[in-house]
Design an enzyme around this catalytic site. Structure first.
Site, short mmCIF file in Angstrom:
data_model
loop_
_atom_site.label_atom_id
_atom_site.label_comp_id
_atom_site.label_asym_id
_atom_site.label_seq_id
_atom_site.Cartn_x
_atom_site.Cartn_y
_atom_site.Cartn_z
CD GLU A 208 -1.24 -0.24 3.72
OE1 GLU A 208 -2.19 -1.01 3.58
OE2 GLU A 208 -1.00 0.35 4.78
CG HIS A 246 -3.08 0.55 7.68
ND1 HIS A 246 -2.91 -0.27 6.60
CD2 HIS A 246 -3.83 -0.14 8.57
CE1 HIS A 246 -3.54 -1.42 6.83
NE2 HIS A 246 -4.12 -1.36 8.01
#
Lengths: 296, 396
Positions: A208, A246
């Site tokens: 990511e 996150h």
């Protein structure tokens, strides 16, 4: 990494919110949870697992332990991990989200000196489908097989596993290295483990935005990995400087002009392209790309 | 969390990093009670960089000019931020300007000391010449001296500059900082050093154990409010305080599709897939993953109902996509929560709601929702198909 269906497992924070939720699920999968630790709860049991006040008491009572799943609150994670290392446990799974980065720096320094594997924090843990589950994986989405799956995510890892399972591509090992900014085991470490693992034929790497672990992984794959690798990267359209959930998944440069290119999706796609690693444009393309790579 | 310059300098003072005599100015008339002798510099206290170039830093010689300059600065937005306070500081004539910082290197998992002998406004042009020293293990002052030497410093400056870097490292550890930066660190002809500006970013995950820093921030009259985004801006407006959505970070976009997911990675992937399929999000909410004490997994359904409440009120909304993934227990609970939510509404659904529950194990949950037999409720198994359906319905 040395884990199997026979590994003996400790749960730290067993009486806490996450411990109560996940201990039974791990047991139901067949994981051998031999003891739990929750300070002040010693002498009680949860799901039939004896609870101790300290890790060393658990070891005295049940003998050597191969791995611990740490489910304590974020500010207690460093202490719990150091306690496990001091007691001689060499596989640590840190599930809890939001461990302060400087705690991780201290922990990883201790882990490196003792050759301890630290997975996480903010990690779903490790699953060897059909054998052992350490963490929060929903078992139904995983199936035993020959694909290694490494990821920085939790539910997105399950999404990819679901596509693999539905395509008949079971998994040998799945691991989430964690969504926090500073995590223990790296993509490289797991690429090496999966490359050496006889059960694994091909690897899916789920990255990511944010940080540079995908870029480093791409370079490492060129140097050291012989098995086919398929990559997927989430966050291509995530807005810059936006917190996505996150701590590690944010494109931001703290220091003006220094490292400003780090963490962008373009940088990650370019790294995999340079390394000649196919990047799936969507999770549902991954099974097809794997089948292609395995046929070659 | 970022600190303002004057707050950063308060921390500097605590550990003995030299700063100039200064005074906080809440209102231009405060300058009449100024205790620092002229000439002074007035500095806009905003989080954005580039204050000097934007006109937010002004030198003044007397009270009349100071009041006028302060009024101008209070009304000057810098990257959309208006200052709540100014800092009045003694003027200083540096001989040289250096750059010092401490950050964490996320891939090496070690603190890094950074330094350059060309600090100040020159830094960006010379950023490739920033020197780095990795702190590998227990800190000792020799790391700071190593940095000073790499910066090309000689003689007494090695000791005086490395002493500052050592104190910055101390702050970095004590307060769980993501960044502490001094730019410029001024050096005068006598070789004395002075922190002329300071930037401190506190790690958000560690804020809970630094109540003194949180108090410092809330001591501000108000946190500065960002100016409205220019029309047509593609970036979402960050909504730090969403009523009824504690610990969640909703995002707004200019499109028409509402998106609810569980977990950061899945949320990002879903946004990417919606974009690929030609959809345009109006709002997006990550309900939280499986490993958080802030967002406990066993309260997911509560957040789901609140999230539905929030997203259905979004402007321009034409449809909602719910993408939730979990084991059987999670899927069953989620289906029950959605059914409960829909039954509670006084009016039937006014918009299409596409619920995607993936996996064979979610069959019972999908059947339960399908059995509600609501015309605008669509239940699907495949993610790609659910996204295509949601986009089609929201554009119909």
């Amino acid at each position: 990494m040395d884990l199997s269906a026979h590994s003996k497992v400790l749960v730290q924070g067993i009486a806490g919110a996450l411990g109560q939720l996940y201990t039974g699920r791990m047991q139901a999968y067949g994981t051998s949870i031999v003891a739990g630790v929750s300070s002040g709860q010693g002498g009680q049991t949860l799901d039939g697992v004896p609870i101790f006040d300290m890790v060393e008491q658990a070891l005295q009572s049940v003998g050597p332990i191969d791995a611990t799943v740490i489910l304590v609150e974020p500010y207690r994670t460093l202490d719990a991990a150091l306690e496990a290392i001091a007691a001689g446990i060499r596989h640590l799974v840190l599930v809890t989200e939001g461990v302060p980065p400087l705690d991780m720096v201290r922990l990883l320094y201790a882990a490196e000196r003792t050759d301890t594997l630290v997975v996480g924090p903010d990690s779903p843990g490790i699953i060897l489908p059909g054998q052992i589950l350490l963490g929060t994986y929903p078992a139904e989405l995983y199936s035993p097989g020959r694909i290694g799956l490494i990821s920085r995510s939790g539910t997105l890892t399950h999404e990819i596993a679901l596509h693999l399972t539905q395509a008949g591509l079971g998994q040998s090992i799945a691991v989430g290295i964690g969504g926090d900014r500073i995590v223990g085991s790296s993509f490289q470490q797991w690429l090496q483990i999966l490359d050496e693992d006889d059960q694994t034929e091909a690897i899916v790497l789920v990255g990511e935005i944010g940080g540079n672990s995908e870029e480093e992984a791409a370079r490492y794959i060129v140097e050291a990995i012989d098995k086919p690798v398929i990559a997927y990267i989430a966050g291509r359209t995530a807005p810059k400087n936006q917190f996505m959930g996150h701590a590690g998944a944010i494109i931001a440069s703290l220091v003006a002009g220094w490292g400003s290119e780090i963490g962008t999706p373009d940088s990650k796609f370019a790294a995999f392209q340079t390394a000649d690693i196919p990047v799936a444009s969507r999770p549902s393309d991954i099974p097809h790309l794997l089948q292609q790579a395995l046929r070659v | 969390m970022d600190l303002l310059e004057y707050q950063a300098k308060d921390l500097f003072q605590k550990v003995g990093i030299p700063v100039l005599p200064s005074q906080r100015i809440d209102h231009p008339k405060d300058l009449k009670g100024l205790k620092i002798p002229y000439p002074i510099v007035l500095k806009s206290q905003v989080y954005a960089g580039g204050r000097g170039k934007a006109g937010g830093v002004r030198f003044v010689e007397n009270t009349i000019d100071a009041v006028a300059a302060a009024q101008a600065i209070f009304y000057l937005p810098i990257l959309g931020q208006y200052p709540e306070v100014l800092l009045a500081e003694a003027k200083y004539a540096p001989d040289r300007e250096l750059y010092l910082a401490v950050v964490l290197d996320p891939s090496l998992r070690r603190p890094l000391l950074l330094g350059s002998r060309e600090g100040g406004m020159e830094l960006e042009a010379t950023s490739r010449q920033i020197q780095q020293v990795l702190v590998d293990g227990e800190f000792s002052p020799f790391y700071a001296r190593r940095l000073a030497l790499k910066m090309g410093l000689t003689g007494e400056l090695i000791e005086s500059v490395s002493a500052i870097a050592e104190k910055m490292y101390h702050l970095f550890l004590t307060y769980d900082l993501d960044l502490v930066e001094i730019n410029p660190l001024a050096v005068n002809p006598a070789g004395e050093v002075m922190a002329l500006d300071g930037k401190v970013t506190v790690n958000d995950a560690a804020l809970g154990r630094h109540p003194d820093l949180v108090a410092m921030q809330s001591g501000d009259r108000d946190s500065p409010s960002p100016a409205p985004a220019p029309a047509g801006m593609a970036h979402p407006a960050p909504l730090d305080k969403a009523p009824g959505l504690p610990n969640l970070t909703p995002m707004l976009f200019p499109g028409n599709l509402g998106i609810l997911c569980n977990g950061a990675g899945l949320t990002m992937a879903t946004l990417d897939l919606v974009d690929q399929a030609g959809g345009q999000p109006a709002a997006c909410l990550n309900l939280g993953g499986e490993s958080s004490y802030r967002l406990p997994p066993d309260t997911l359904c509560d957040r789901l109902e609140k999230g539905l409440d929030w997203i259905l009120q979004t402007q321009r909304l034409r449809g909602v996509l719910l993408n939730l993934l979990g084991g059987s227990a999670t899927c069953d609970a989620v289906a029950a929560a959605i059914a409960h939510y829909l039954k509670q509404q006084r009016q039937p659904l006014s918009l299409p709601l596409v619920v995607r529950l993936g996996g064979a194990h979610a069959e019972a949950a999908r059947r339960r929702l399908a059995a509600l037999d609501l015309p605008r409720l669509v239940v699907m198994e495949s993610l790609d198909e659910a996204i295509a359906k949601a986009i089609a319905l929201s554009q119909a």
